[in-house]
Scaffold this motif. Structure first.
Motif, PDB file in Angstrom:
ATOM      1  N   PRO A  27      -0.715   4.556  10.282  1.00  0.00           N
ATOM      2  CA  PRO A  27      -1.200   5.005   8.972  1.00  0.00           C
ATOM      3  C   PRO A  27      -1.051   3.966   7.865  1.00  0.00           C
ATOM      4  CG  PRO A  27       0.055   6.762  10.035  1.00  0.00           C
ATOM      5  CD  PRO A  27       0.164   5.563  10.922  1.00  0.00           C
ATOM      6  N   ILE A  28       0.066   3.277   7.830  1.00  0.00           N
ATOM      7  CA  ILE A  28       0.225   2.295   6.746  1.00  0.00           C
ATOM      8  C   ILE A  28      -0.760   1.145   6.939  1.00  0.00           C
ATOM      9  CG2 ILE A  28       2.127   1.055   7.905  1.00  0.00           C
ATOM     10  CD1 ILE A  28       1.990   1.464   4.147  1.00  0.00           C
ATOM     11  N   GLN A  29      -1.005   0.791   8.173  1.00  0.00           N
ATOM     12  CA  GLN A  29      -1.974  -0.279   8.440  1.00  0.00           C
ATOM     13  C   GLN A  29      -3.385   0.169   8.065  1.00  0.00           C
ATOM     14  OE1 GLN A  29      -1.165  -0.887  12.576  1.00  0.00           O
ATOM     15  NE2 GLN A  29       0.750  -1.999  12.197  1.00  0.00           N
ATOM     16  N   LEU A  43       0.533  -1.549  -3.120  1.00  0.00           N
ATOM     17  CA  LEU A  43       1.911  -1.074  -3.202  1.00  0.00           C
ATOM     18  C   LEU A  43       2.128  -0.148  -2.014  1.00  0.00           C
ATOM     19  CD1 LEU A  43       4.628  -0.494  -4.486  1.00  0.00           C
ATOM     20  CD2 LEU A  43       3.514   1.083  -6.048  1.00  0.00           C
ATOM     21  N   GLY A  44       2.865  -0.609  -1.036  1.00  0.00           N
ATOM     22  CA  GLY A  44       3.073   0.177   0.170  1.00  0.00           C
ATOM     23  C   GLY A  44       4.453   0.812   0.161  1.00  0.00           C
ATOM     24  N   ILE A  45       4.460   2.122   0.267  1.00  0.00           N
ATOM     25  CA  ILE A  45       5.752   2.800   0.320  1.00  0.00           C
ATOM     26  C   ILE A  45       5.944   3.278   1.751  1.00  0.00           C
ATOM     27  CG2 ILE A  45       7.164   4.659  -0.618  1.00  0.00           C
ATOM     28  CD1 ILE A  45       5.204   4.429  -3.089  1.00  0.00           C
ATOM     29  N   SER A 185       8.095  -1.242  -0.237  1.00  0.00           N
ATOM     30  CA  SER A 185       9.420  -0.708  -0.482  1.00  0.00           C
ATOM     31  C   SER A 185       9.531   0.643   0.215  1.00  0.00           C
ATOM     32  CB  SER A 185       9.645  -0.548  -1.991  1.00  0.00           C
ATOM     33  OG  SER A 185      10.952  -0.104  -2.244  1.00  0.00           O
ATOM     34  N   ALA A 186      10.739   0.967   0.657  1.00  0.00           N
ATOM     35  CA  ALA A 186      10.903   2.267   1.314  1.00  0.00           C
ATOM     36  C   ALA A 186      11.054   3.375   0.289  1.00  0.00           C
ATOM     37  CB  ALA A 186      12.105   2.238   2.255  1.00  0.00           C
ATOM     38  N   THR A 187      11.565   3.010  -0.868  1.00  0.00           N
ATOM     39  CA  THR A 187      11.749   4.014  -1.922  1.00  0.00           C
ATOM     40  C   THR A 187      11.236   3.428  -3.222  1.00  0.00           C
ATOM     41  OG1 THR A 187      13.930   3.172  -2.476  1.00  0.00           O
ATOM     42  CG2 THR A 187      13.835   4.942  -0.851  1.00  0.00           C
ATOM     43  N   ILE A 206      -0.244   2.984  -1.302  1.00  0.00           N
ATOM     44  CA  ILE A 206      -0.312   3.591   0.031  1.00  0.00           C
ATOM     45  C   ILE A 206       1.058   4.120   0.368  1.00  0.00           C
ATOM     46  CG2 ILE A 206      -1.023   3.274   2.429  1.00  0.00           C
ATOM     47  CD1 ILE A 206      -3.099   2.218   0.518  1.00  0.00           C
ATOM     48  N   GLU A 207       1.135   5.418   0.581  1.00  0.00           N
ATOM     49  CA  GLU A 207       2.443   5.983   0.863  1.00  0.00           C
ATOM     50  C   GLU A 207       2.390   6.687   2.203  1.00  0.00           C
ATOM     51  OE1 GLU A 207       3.969   8.050  -2.437  1.00  0.00           O
ATOM     52  OE2 GLU A 207       5.787   8.693  -1.403  1.00  0.00           O
TER      53      GLU A 207
END
Length: 530
Positions: A27-29, A43-45, A185-187, A206-207
């Motif tokens: 999903p993140i990809q 911005l990927g969470i 970032s994870a958070t 993108i979370e």
DNA sequence: AAAAAAC
């Protein structure tokens, strides 16, 4: 879009992906790659294990395929918090650039400058670095960052924990503002939010759902244990660890043992070895070659038990670990999730067993709150668990003497002395009921620790330390905000200006006081909702 | 209270 081939990646990259055995993006990809390919900020969470790394390496490679690097002017930059993580990203680039002629350099500490310098001199397309070494090269005048077209910040929240944020800001300022920024970032701690507002322009957010706080495929247990004597705690915990390991028998194919301190990592690894277990330590004080060797051995299966500090808690890609043992309860509850996330990956089953001594019970409670469940207690043969501690030790009144005689006499009558050496101070140690001991133990630190946090007189939250931008505060701040989930405004930005210096205006609303405009909490609400 | 990262 469900296949990599649907994404607009370079054919040579697609070929490498296929050869690596991948077909469908995570999903993140799927979320990040199309935007990154268009040159947008992202911005990927997401945390590790979600396929985050490839979500930036693949589009980067594709975009860098055209053009060539000039000497000392890398065209792209990836920043990672730890050396191992940086090395991992570098491997990832190798995997996917194998049909192309992109050059890269890995700039991390602990190894010689010379090789790194030579590579930079020749010109690299991709620079992968930890902040310290990168800036070191820069200050020596060996490096220009004005040619950076794409910059990636990986594991930003961890950078924050490690005090890297000033370095990151500096590095940002050395790159052209026209660059593309991919930020992960994870958070989203307030400080991270601030950085992204400052350095990303109109990013695609993108979370991906955090992996079930702790996956259901991870079986969790905790052994409650109270040492017979304080000075024996270490050795007794190690004995328990061996007992737990032995119980797992053949189901244990490989394991990570986490300790909170580097010294305990060393001692525990040595002890396991002494007892015939195949174990080796890894932490930040060991030299880089040994770190690399140990990790390689663990990956290829020649090492069975890795004893680690939190250097290995996040991000390290160790495919399948059957067990995680927490020799110590991590004091920051988020770390628990990261640590046990080393097992049960990719849908496999995993098991995580932790040892908890009375001192750590508060941390255990925090963890259980975070994972939203009680971790089942594991009773070990021959190990008696201590009486549960008073429900809320924190609530113990600070200035009242913790009650007394009643419990003591109970102690005495119940437990005949075994420890002859204890004779000198009989009550202090031995088998005092947990309540009493805890109350005592907490007394001092609590008083010191709690005062500043306690709201004085009024309900408004005075920010006693508002004016000092020290690193530690940043950290506390980050932690608090993770715990409180944004119930208070971020100190650094909003309150400092209110200027409450020393005492005097305690009753005054400082900065935004208790009222927080809803938009500030928005990102957290969104997160909670998902 | 500690871990990580630059020499």
């Amino acid at each position: 879009m469900t296949k990599f081939s649907d994404l607009d990646l370079d054919p040579k990259v697609l070929k490498a992906i296929a050869e690596a055995g991948y077909e469908s993006p995570t999903p993140i990809q799927a979320g990040a790659i199309p935007h990154a390919l268009q040159g947008k900020d992202v911005l990927g969470i997401a945390q590790t294990g979600t396929g985050k790394t490839a979500s930036f390496t693949l589009p980067m490679i594709t975009r860098l395929a055209k053009g060539r690097a000039r000497a000392r002017m890398p065209r792209s930059l990836v920043l990672c918090p730890t050396r191992e993580l940086a090395a991992q990203v570098a491997e990832n680039f190798d995997t996917y650039t194998k049909h192309m002629k992109l050059t890269k350099a890995l700039l991390i500490g602990g190894v010689s400058f010379k090789e790194q310098e030579q590579l930079i001199d020749r010109g690299v397309d991709v620079l992968i670095a930890t902040p310290g070494r990168l800036l070191d090269h820069f200050e020596r005048g060996k490096l220009l960052l004005t040619g950076v077209q794409i910059m990636v910040v990986d594991e930003a929240d961890r950078m924050l924990d490690m005090g890297f944020i000033p370095d990151i800001e500096r590095i940002f300022s050395l790159t052209p503002f026209t660059r593309q920024t991919l930020f992960f970032s994870a958070t989203m701690a307030p400080e991270i939010e601030r950085i992204t507002n400052t350095f990303l322009s109109n990013p695609e957010r993108i979370e991906v759902a955090r992996q079930a706080t702790t996956g259901e495929n991870i079986q969790q247990q905790v052994v409650m244990y109270k040492a017979s004597r304080k000075d024996r705690e270490g050795s007794e915990k190690r004995r328990i660890l061996r007992q737990i390991i032995d119980m797992e028998g053949d189901s244990l194919t490989n394991a990570i043992v986490f300790c909170n301190r580097k010294t305990d990592v060393d001692v525990t690894a040595k002890s396991l070895k002494k007892y015939g277990y195949d174990a080796a330590p890894i932490h930040g004080d060991l030299d880089q070659s040994q770190r690399t060797r140990t990790l390689d051995g663990f990956r290829d299966g020649s090492l069975k038990i890795l004893v680690a500090s939190d250097v290995a808690a996040r991000g390290l890609d160790v495919p399948s670990v059957s067990h995680v043992f927490n020799f110590d309860v991590p004091s920051h509850s988020e770390d628990y999730v990261h640590r046990i996330g080393r097992t049960g990956r990719a849908g496999r089953n995993g098991k995580a067993v932790m040892i908890c001594v009375p001192r750590d019970e508060k941390n255990l409670a925090d963890i259980e709150k975070l994972v939203e469940k009680e971790i089942p207690r594991l009773e070990l043969p021959g190990v008696k668990s201590p009486a549960p501690a008073a429900a809320a030790p924190a609530a113990a009144p600070e200035d009242e003497a913790p009650k007394p005689a009643r419990s003591r006499s109970r102690t005495r009558s119940r437990k005949p002395k075994e420890e002859t050496t204890e004779a000198a101070a009989p009550e202090a140690q031995a088998e005092a009921p947990a309540e009493v001991k805890d109350a005592k133990a907490e007394e001092k630190p609590k008083a010191a620790e709690r005062k500043p946090r306690e709201p004085r007189k009024s309900e408004s939250k005075p920010k006693a330390k508002a004016e000092e931008p020290a690193r530690d505060n940043q950290r506390d701040n980050a932690r608090d905000s993770q715990r409180d989930q944004g119930n208070k405004p971020s100190r650094g930005n909003n309150n400092a200006r209110g200027g409450k210096r020393g005492g005097g205006n305690d009753n005054k609303v400082v900065g935004m006081g208790d009222h927080m405009p809803s938009f500030i909490a928005l990102s957290f609400d969104q997160r909670r909702a998902s």
